[in-house]
Every structure is written in C-alpha cells, then in structure tokens.
Motif scaffolding. Structure first.
Motif, PDB file in Angstrom:
ATOM      1  N   SER A 133       0.827  -1.211   0.000  1.00  0.00           N
ATOM      2  CA  SER A 133       0.000   0.000   0.000  1.00  0.00           C
ATOM      3  C   SER A 133       0.858   1.258   0.000  1.00  0.00           C
ATOM      4  CB  SER A 133      -0.930   0.013   1.216  1.00  0.00           C
ATOM      5  OG  SER A 133      -1.869  -1.027   1.124  1.00  0.00           O
ATOM      6  N   LYS A 134       1.909   1.249   0.791  1.00  0.00           N
ATOM      7  CA  LYS A 134       2.800   2.419   0.842  1.00  0.00           C
ATOM      8  C   LYS A 134       3.522   2.627  -0.490  1.00  0.00           C
ATOM      9  CE  LYS A 134       3.452   2.433   5.816  1.00  0.00           C
ATOM     10  NZ  LYS A 134       2.905   3.730   6.155  1.00  0.00           N
ATOM     11  N   LEU A 135       3.922   1.537  -1.124  1.00  0.00           N
ATOM     12  CA  LEU A 135       4.577   1.656  -2.431  1.00  0.00           C
ATOM     13  C   LEU A 135       3.612   2.225  -3.468  1.00  0.00           C
ATOM     14  CD1 LEU A 135       6.526  -1.731  -2.448  1.00  0.00           C
ATOM     15  CD2 LEU A 135       7.535   0.566  -2.279  1.00  0.00           C
ATOM     16  N   GLU A 136       2.369   1.761  -3.443  1.00  0.00           N
ATOM     17  CA  GLU A 136       1.370   2.304  -4.369  1.00  0.00           C
ATOM     18  C   GLU A 136       1.091   3.769  -4.069  1.00  0.00           C
ATOM     19  OE1 GLU A 136      -2.184  -0.014  -4.942  1.00  0.00           O
ATOM     20  OE2 GLU A 136      -1.132  -1.049  -6.571  1.00  0.00           O
ATOM     21  N   ASP A 137       1.027   4.139  -2.785  1.00  0.00           N
ATOM     22  CA  ASP A 137       0.808   5.535  -2.417  1.00  0.00           C
ATOM     23  C   ASP A 137       1.942   6.422  -2.930  1.00  0.00           C
ATOM     24  OD1 ASP A 137      -1.516   4.793  -1.132  1.00  0.00           O
ATOM     25  OD2 ASP A 137      -0.672   4.937   0.896  1.00  0.00           O
ATOM     26  N   ALA A 138       3.149   5.835  -3.058  1.00  0.00           N
ATOM     27  CA  ALA A 138       4.313   6.573  -3.574  1.00  0.00           C
ATOM     28  C   ALA A 138       4.321   6.628  -5.104  1.00  0.00           C
ATOM     29  CB  ALA A 138       5.595   5.938  -3.056  1.00  0.00           C
ATOM     30  N   GLY A 139       3.316   6.017  -5.725  1.00  0.00           N
ATOM     31  CA  GLY A 139       3.196   6.095  -7.172  1.00  0.00           C
ATOM     32  C   GLY A 139       3.748   4.915  -7.945  1.00  0.00           C
ATOM     33  N   LEU A 140       4.147   3.854  -7.252  1.00  0.00           N
ATOM     34  CA  LEU A 140       4.661   2.672  -7.933  1.00  0.00           C
ATOM     35  C   LEU A 140       3.519   1.713  -8.265  1.00  0.00           C
ATOM     36  CD1 LEU A 140       7.838   2.039  -5.773  1.00  0.00           C
ATOM     37  CD2 LEU A 140       7.750   2.956  -8.098  1.00  0.00           C
ATOM     38  N   ARG A 141       3.685   0.999  -9.344  1.00  0.00           N
ATOM     39  CA  ARG A 141       2.725  -0.036  -9.730  1.00  0.00           C
ATOM     40  C   ARG A 141       3.225  -1.340  -9.126  1.00  0.00           C
ATOM     41  NH1 ARG A 141       3.514   1.721 -15.758  1.00  0.00           N
ATOM     42  NH2 ARG A 141       5.560   1.703 -14.827  1.00  0.00           N
ATOM     43  N   VAL A 142       2.437  -1.896  -8.224  1.00  0.00           N
ATOM     44  CA  VAL A 142       2.871  -3.035  -7.409  1.00  0.00           C
ATOM     45  C   VAL A 142       2.126  -4.300  -7.817  1.00  0.00           C
ATOM     46  CG1 VAL A 142       3.022  -3.945  -5.060  1.00  0.00           C
ATOM     47  CG2 VAL A 142       3.369  -1.496  -5.473  1.00  0.00           C
ATOM     48  N   TRP A 143       2.898  -5.379  -7.997  1.00  0.00           N
ATOM     49  CA  TRP A 143       2.297  -6.702  -8.189  1.00  0.00           C
ATOM     50  C   TRP A 143       2.367  -7.420  -6.848  1.00  0.00           C
ATOM     51  CZ3 TRP A 143       2.833 -11.958  -7.830  1.00  0.00           C
ATOM     52  CH2 TRP A 143       1.915 -12.729  -8.559  1.00  0.00           C
ATOM     53  N   PHE A 144       1.212  -7.520  -6.211  1.00  0.00           N
ATOM     54  CA  PHE A 144       1.055  -8.206  -4.932  1.00  0.00           C
ATOM     55  C   PHE A 144       0.053  -9.311  -5.189  1.00  0.00           C
ATOM     56  CE2 PHE A 144      -1.034  -8.002  -0.549  1.00  0.00           C
ATOM     57  CZ  PHE A 144      -0.042  -8.740   0.072  1.00  0.00           C
ATOM     58  N   ASP A 145       0.458 -10.548  -5.079  1.00  0.00           N
ATOM     59  CA  ASP A 145      -0.348 -11.677  -5.536  1.00  0.00           C
ATOM     60  C   ASP A 145      -1.796 -11.625  -5.068  1.00  0.00           C
ATOM     61  OD1 ASP A 145       0.338 -12.305  -2.893  1.00  0.00           O
ATOM     62  OD2 ASP A 145       0.955 -14.346  -3.354  1.00  0.00           O
ATOM     63  N   ARG A 146      -2.022 -11.230  -3.855  1.00  0.00           N
ATOM     64  CA  ARG A 146      -3.402 -11.244  -3.336  1.00  0.00           C
ATOM     65  C   ARG A 146      -4.263 -10.152  -3.957  1.00  0.00           C
ATOM     66  NH1 ARG A 146      -3.433 -13.690   2.612  1.00  0.00           N
ATOM     67  NH2 ARG A 146      -1.800 -15.206   2.276  1.00  0.00           N
ATOM     68  N   TRP A 147      -3.634  -9.168  -4.568  1.00  0.00           N
ATOM     69  CA  TRP A 147      -4.394  -8.131  -5.269  1.00  0.00           C
ATOM     70  C   TRP A 147      -4.563  -8.479  -6.742  1.00  0.00           C
ATOM     71  CZ3 TRP A 147      -1.335  -3.166  -3.525  1.00  0.00           C
ATOM     72  CH2 TRP A 147      -1.555  -2.944  -2.154  1.00  0.00           C
ATOM     73  N   GLN A 148      -3.664  -9.272  -7.282  1.00  0.00           N
ATOM     74  CA  GLN A 148      -3.621  -9.480  -8.724  1.00  0.00           C
ATOM     75  C   GLN A 148      -4.212 -10.799  -9.197  1.00  0.00           C
ATOM     76  OE1 GLN A 148      -2.745  -6.915 -10.504  1.00  0.00           O
ATOM     77  NE2 GLN A 148      -2.102  -5.784  -8.704  1.00  0.00           N
ATOM     78  N   ILE A 149      -4.066 -11.849  -8.419  1.00  0.00           N
ATOM     79  CA  ILE A 149      -4.492 -13.170  -8.883  1.00  0.00           C
ATOM     80  C   ILE A 149      -5.958 -13.400  -8.538  1.00  0.00           C
ATOM     81  CG2 ILE A 149      -4.143 -15.653  -8.650  1.00  0.00           C
ATOM     82  CD1 ILE A 149      -1.184 -15.064  -8.159  1.00  0.00           C
ATOM     83  N   ILE A 150      -6.716 -13.718  -9.547  1.00  0.00           N
ATOM     84  CA  ILE A 150      -8.138 -13.994  -9.371  1.00  0.00           C
ATOM     85  C   ILE A 150      -8.280 -15.451  -8.926  1.00  0.00           C
ATOM     86  CG2 ILE A 150     -10.354 -14.169 -10.567  1.00  0.00           C
ATOM     87  CD1 ILE A 150      -9.177 -12.025 -12.530  1.00  0.00           C
ATOM     88  N   PRO A 151      -9.037 -15.717  -7.855  1.00  0.00           N
ATOM     89  CA  PRO A 151      -9.216 -17.103  -7.419  1.00  0.00           C
ATOM     90  C   PRO A 151      -9.707 -17.991  -8.565  1.00  0.00           C
ATOM     91  CG  PRO A 151     -10.102 -15.600  -5.790  1.00  0.00           C
ATOM     92  CD  PRO A 151      -9.741 -14.767  -6.998  1.00  0.00           C
ATOM     93  N   GLY A 152      -9.067 -19.138  -8.706  1.00  0.00           N
ATOM     94  CA  GLY A 152      -9.415 -20.086  -9.751  1.00  0.00           C
ATOM     95  C   GLY A 152      -8.676 -19.859 -11.062  1.00  0.00           C
ATOM     96  N   SER A 153      -7.902 -18.778 -11.131  1.00  0.00           N
ATOM     97  CA  SER A 153      -7.176 -18.500 -12.375  1.00  0.00           C
ATOM     98  C   SER A 153      -5.874 -19.301 -12.407  1.00  0.00           C
ATOM     99  CB  SER A 153      -6.862 -17.009 -12.492  1.00  0.00           C
ATOM    100  OG  SER A 153      -5.911 -16.632 -11.513  1.00  0.00           O
ATOM    101  N   THR A 154      -5.224 -19.248 -13.540  1.00  0.00           N
ATOM    102  CA  THR A 154      -3.926 -19.921 -13.679  1.00  0.00           C
ATOM    103  C   THR A 154      -2.854 -18.972 -13.141  1.00  0.00           C
ATOM    104  OG1 THR A 154      -3.771 -19.111 -15.941  1.00  0.00           O
ATOM    105  CG2 THR A 154      -4.617 -21.344 -15.641  1.00  0.00           C
ATOM    106  N   TRP A 155      -2.695 -18.988 -11.833  1.00  0.00           N
ATOM    107  CA  TRP A 155      -1.804 -18.039 -11.164  1.00  0.00           C
ATOM    108  C   TRP A 155      -0.379 -18.125 -11.680  1.00  0.00           C
ATOM    109  CZ3 TRP A 155       2.466 -19.850  -8.758  1.00  0.00           C
ATOM    110  CH2 TRP A 155       2.476 -21.206  -8.429  1.00  0.00           C
TER     111      TRP A 155
END
Length: 114
Positions: free
Chosen positions: A25-47
C-alpha cells in the motif's frame, strides 16, 4: 515510469502477509505499480502464468523477509527471480527486512545483493 505494467513485484512468506500488504500500500501511495499476488491473482485463475508474466515485467523485485524467513513457495519464486536477473539483467532484486527479522534471516542466495 516505464511502459511495463508493474514496477515492483513482492515475494514473501504468507505468514508475513499483513506486513507485506502494508508495504504494498505504501509503495502504491508513492506512485509505484505493485504486483502483490493477493491483489492481482483472481481465485481459480492460472496463477502461474500471471506470476511469470509479472516477473517478466517487474523492474524491481522486493524479497520481503520476516522472522519466519521464506517458505518453499517463496523460495521457488526467488529462484525464478534470480534466474531472470542473471539471464536478462533488466531488474533489481532487493531484500526487504520486515519487522522482527534481522540480517541473519536473509537467504544465502541474496547475501551477494548490494
């Protein structure tokens, strides 16, 4: 910022989820685009496909090290990240010590990171 989808990818032990989510969250607040698995991976998808794409795009890989160190899943992610760094030379791997951890908790694979 680059034309890549993510600036930072986070590798961590699931036991450190709360601390890593705060960091994300702090990295995103600083303007970075963050890949955090729990925000990006949709349940049931090919993670796995999503992870490989994200690691190919990320400019920076933070290896978040808590007091429990890395679990087997995050060690596998780290191995992939190290392979990418060594083969493509277009990303940086940075160990991040979470609260309760110390320099002794850094995995041997990251001891050479300066």
């Amino acid at each position: 910022m680059s034309d890549k989808k993510f600036d930072v990818l986070l590798i961590y032990n699931n036991l450190d989820y709360n601390a890593v989510e705060i960091l994300a969250s702090k990295l995103e607040d600083a303007g970075l685009r963050v890949w955090f698995d729990r925000w990006q991976i949709i349940p049931g998808s090919t993670w796995r496909n999503e992870y490989f794409q994200a690691i190919a795009e990320a400019q920076i890989i933070f290896v978040c090290i808590g007091p429990k160190s890395l679990d087997e899943y995050s060690k596998n992610q780290l191995a992939i990240a190290i392979f990418r760094r060594e083969s493509r030379k277009d990303c940086v791997i940075i160990p991040v010590l979470l609260p309760g951890s110390s320099l002794e908790d850094i995995p041997p694979e990251l001891k050479d990171v300066q």
